[in-house]
Design a protein around this motif. Structure first.
Motif, mmCIF file in Angstrom:
data_model
loop_
_atom_site.group_PDB
_atom_site.id
_atom_site.type_symbol
_atom_site.label_atom_id
_atom_site.label_comp_id
_atom_site.label_asym_id
_atom_site.label_seq_id
_atom_site.Cartn_x
_atom_site.Cartn_y
_atom_site.Cartn_z
ATOM 1 N N LYS A 33 24.852 29.087 -26.379
ATOM 2 C CA LYS A 33 25.773 28.335 -25.524
ATOM 3 C C LYS A 33 27.044 28.062 -26.326
ATOM 4 O O LYS A 33 26.985 27.453 -27.394
ATOM 5 N N LEU A 35 31.388 27.170 -26.621
ATOM 6 C CA LEU A 35 32.613 26.573 -26.089
ATOM 7 C C LEU A 35 33.791 27.023 -26.940
ATOM 8 O O LEU A 35 33.713 27.015 -28.170
ATOM 9 N N ASP A 71 34.772 16.474 -21.980
ATOM 10 C CA ASP A 71 33.966 17.229 -21.005
ATOM 11 C C ASP A 71 34.652 17.347 -19.648
ATOM 12 O O ASP A 71 34.323 18.224 -18.853
ATOM 13 N N VAL A 74 36.652 20.701 -19.654
ATOM 14 C CA VAL A 74 35.899 21.955 -19.821
ATOM 15 C C VAL A 74 35.959 22.791 -18.543
ATOM 16 O O VAL A 74 35.731 22.283 -17.438
ATOM 17 N N LEU A 75 36.298 24.071 -18.707
ATOM 18 C CA LEU A 75 36.287 25.022 -17.586
ATOM 19 C C LEU A 75 35.191 26.055 -17.830
ATOM 20 O O LEU A 75 34.968 26.501 -18.951
ATOM 21 N N HIS A 76 34.503 26.446 -16.760
ATOM 22 C CA HIS A 76 33.475 27.482 -16.856
ATOM 23 C C HIS A 76 34.150 28.844 -16.668
ATOM 24 O O HIS A 76 34.915 29.041 -15.730
ATOM 25 N N THR A 77 33.869 29.763 -17.554
ATOM 26 C CA THR A 77 34.597 31.038 -17.554
ATOM 27 C C THR A 77 34.083 32.034 -16.520
ATOM 28 O O THR A 77 34.724 33.042 -16.260
ATOM 29 N N ASP A 80 28.147 33.707 -18.251
ATOM 30 C CA ASP A 80 27.035 32.824 -18.576
ATOM 31 C C ASP A 80 27.151 32.336 -20.023
ATOM 32 O O ASP A 80 27.414 33.129 -20.933
ATOM 33 N N ASN A 81 26.939 31.048 -20.227
ATOM 34 C CA ASN A 81 26.896 30.424 -21.559
ATOM 35 C C ASN A 81 28.259 30.273 -22.233
ATOM 36 O O ASN A 81 28.311 29.870 -23.397
ATOM 37 N N ASP A 83 32.092 28.535 -22.050
ATOM 38 C CA ASP A 83 33.058 27.604 -21.468
ATOM 39 C C ASP A 83 34.307 27.556 -22.344
ATOM 40 O O ASP A 83 34.303 28.031 -23.478
ATOM 41 N N TYR A 119 26.430 22.364 -27.101
ATOM 42 C CA TYR A 119 26.701 23.780 -27.396
ATOM 43 C C TYR A 119 26.074 24.175 -28.729
ATOM 44 O O TYR A 119 25.903 23.352 -29.626
#
Length: 266
Positions: A33, A35, A71, A74-77, A80-81, A83, A119
């Motif tokens: 995970k 970041l 937090d 934080v953006l999700h790209t 998977d796993n 950010d 992470y």
């Protein structure tokens, strides 16, 4: 608890952002995970992962200057796993705004405290300078990866960077270690690349990663599609190099799993 690693070199164009994006994505593919903190006002790591900078609501600037919770930025790209906390052009002025803050060198460290447990790895893409934001990144980090391009003047300025790291170790972050020197933009057909390779290995010996990042067209093309190279062309040299680097980092940090036959698996 996750490991925070900065990618730093005050020379521009050495492959910091390319390495950050592709190493992080490779570790994400290996089920870590991860970041990314984009701490460069140019925001190339942010755009290189497909985000439109005009639509960024909260960035690392807001975390540092306005003290919003990290937090919330934080953006999700979509990978998977993986950010990212994006950057913004406003970060250019952040160093001036931070001058009067108490513990101004530790603002980023405080901001990331709540994220470390979420992470396995946090990578900070530093700007090509040794200013206050980079000092904050190194103060917040457990270790630093130093990309060195296989070109003329490769070692120029490294002394200043190493001196800065030593000052930070002495005054702000005694736990900071050098994760390794990473040779980038290597072209085996060029005598110069091979000379730089030998020179860096002679100077820094076991601190140099075994993995070398070769020059690769797919690696250069991938950011324009908003993708890491492992998704753009997984069979390219650039993708293979970064997967090897990811595995090497896992091994260095004793994070690889062993099968019953003692074969390393990820």
């Amino acid at each position: 608890m996750g490991k925070i690693i900065s990618l730093a070199n005050q020379k521009g164009g050495v492959g910091k952002t390319t390495t950050t994006i592709n190493l992080a994505a490779s570790l994400a593919v290996l089920e870590q995970k991860v970041l990314i903190i984009d701490a460069d006002p140019q925001a190339n790591a942010t755009s290189g992962l497909g985000f439109d900078l005009r639509n960024v609501q909260s960035s690392i600037y807001e975390c540092i200057v306005n003290e919003i919770e990290a937090d919330k930025a934080v953006l999700h790209t979509g990978i998977d796993n993986l950010d990212i906390i994006p950057s913004h052009i406003d970060l250019v002025g952040a160093e001036i705004e931070m001058l009067n803050l108490p513990n101004r060198e530790k603002v980023l460290k405080s901001a990331l405290e709540t994220l470390k447990d979420k992470y396995d790895f946090i990578f900070i893409d530093c700007s090509p300078s040794l200013g206050l934001i980079t000092v904050n990144a190194l103060t917040a980090s457990d270790s630093v990866i130093i990309p060195v391009q296989c070109e003329y003047f490769a070692l120029e300025g490294l002394g200043k960077l190493l001196n800065t790291i030593k000052i930070i170790q002495n005054r702000l972050n005694p736990e900071l270690e050098i994760e390794g020197f990473l040779l980038t933009m290597y072209d085996g057909r060029l005598n110069l690349s091979n000379q730089v390779l030998e020179e860096v290995k002679h100077h820094f010996q076991e601190m140099v990663f075994d993995t070398i990042i070769q020059r690769n067209v797919k690696l250069s093309e991938a950011p324009s599609y908003g993708k890491p190279v492992v998704l753009y062309d997984a069979s390219s040299k650039g993708a293979i190099n970064h997967m090897n680097l990811a595995r090497e980092i896992l091994q260095r940090n004793a994070m690889t799993k062993m099968s019953k036959d003692n074969v390393v698996i990820n």
